[in-house]
Motif scaffolding. Sequence first.
Motif, short mmCIF file in Angstrom:
data_model
loop_
_atom_site.label_atom_id
_atom_site.label_comp_id
_atom_site.label_asym_id
_atom_site.label_seq_id
_atom_site.Cartn_x
_atom_site.Cartn_y
_atom_site.Cartn_z
N ARG A 16 0.92 -1.28 0.04
CA ARG A 16 -0.20 0.01 -0.09
C ARG A 16 0.88 1.37 0.17
O ARG A 16 2.08 1.24 0.24
CB ARG A 16 -0.77 -0.06 1.09
CG ARG A 16 -0.13 -0.04 2.72
CD ARG A 16 -1.15 -0.02 3.97
NE ARG A 16 -2.15 1.09 3.73
CZ ARG A 16 -2.10 2.21 4.19
NH1 ARG A 16 -0.78 2.55 4.77
NH2 ARG A 16 -2.79 3.09 4.26
N THR A 17 0.30 2.31 -0.39
CA THR A 17 1.02 3.80 -0.36
C THR A 17 0.55 4.31 1.03
O THR A 17 -0.37 4.25 1.73
CB THR A 17 0.50 4.60 -1.56
OG1 THR A 17 0.71 3.69 -2.71
CG2 THR A 17 1.15 5.68 -1.61
N GLY A 18 1.57 4.85 1.74
CA GLY A 18 1.72 5.56 2.73
C GLY A 18 2.41 4.83 3.94
O GLY A 18 3.09 3.94 3.93
N TYR B 277 -3.59 7.66 4.20
CA TYR B 277 -2.13 7.20 4.13
C TYR B 277 -1.33 6.81 5.17
O TYR B 277 -0.25 6.54 4.98
CB TYR B 277 -1.57 8.22 3.19
CG TYR B 277 -2.01 8.61 1.68
CD1 TYR B 277 -1.94 7.55 0.83
CD2 TYR B 277 -2.86 9.72 1.37
CE1 TYR B 277 -2.62 7.76 -0.23
CE2 TYR B 277 -3.33 9.83 0.22
CZ TYR B 277 -3.34 8.60 -0.72
OH TYR B 277 -4.13 9.05 -1.94
#
Length: 322
Positions: free
Chosen positions: A266-268, A311
């Motif tokens: 995932r991003t963040g 995020y």
Amino acid sequence: MQKSIDPRILDEAAGWLMRLHAGAVSDAERAACERWRRRSPAHASAWARAEQLMDKLGGLPPALAMPALDRPGRPARRAATARLALLLAGVPAGWAAWRLAPWQEWTAAHHTAAGERRELRLADGSRVTLNTASAIDVRFDAAQRVVLLRAGEILVRTAPDTAAAHRPFLVVSAQGRLEALGTRFNVRQEAGLTRVAVLEGAVRISPGQAGAAERILPAGEQASFTAASMSGATPADYTIAAWTQGMLVADKMPLAGFAAELARYRTGVLRCDPAVAGLPVSGAFPVADAGRALAMLVATYPVDAIERTRYWITLVPRRSAR
């Protein structure tokens, strides 16, 4: 404090680094680079940074250290040079910052974003599957078949070489190289370490440092290695390749480790409160949908996922469980 260098000089240093590692270099070009380096102390400092950057890229053979810089087309080459100049501006201020830069994605021929998987069929029929946030370059020639793992994780399924020379199939990481001996294996690049699990066949591991002992790892075993040494072999976890089916399989995995694994998809930022870091987690979780995986976790275990933003998520003890 690191002394700043004129951005124009850094840009020139990046250009020379590109030229010297893009293929055959003439004696005249090397002499011209040497004259440029001696032009001033700032030029010498810029080139020293360039050499440090090359060292940091893993101690690979010169022909493999920066293979993706040999790109056709001036616009793409100009963009790569500009990004390289930005990297040089931060050397040697902090390699932690360098590691956060998407250098591999800028230059690698094949790469995936966070949460993405991709399968490639190579020219010899071999298949390479890239996990999340991974990057590779592929170099086949008359003597060998090479996959350069620049970041992340791959699963390799080799095919017999149809060329008359029967070229070896190599995976090169920052710590050394792996020679496939008719095999299917998983390779993961980490900070200062390469992990390999052999699912079929065998793999010859050769750490990059001169004099380091080699080892053949058979099917059913896994190990890790640095440039100088290898760990002892242990039984391979066959769920290690579950990511190719979009799953993260945990068997009494500490929550902190589970969060670190899921964070790759995932991003963040995904953090774990120390109060629940040791909570054992078991189950199969969908990495293709990190949000769903977190929902499954919260529904099953006494933890909450606190969102500062979409995020930035922290796993904490559930309030009723405190």
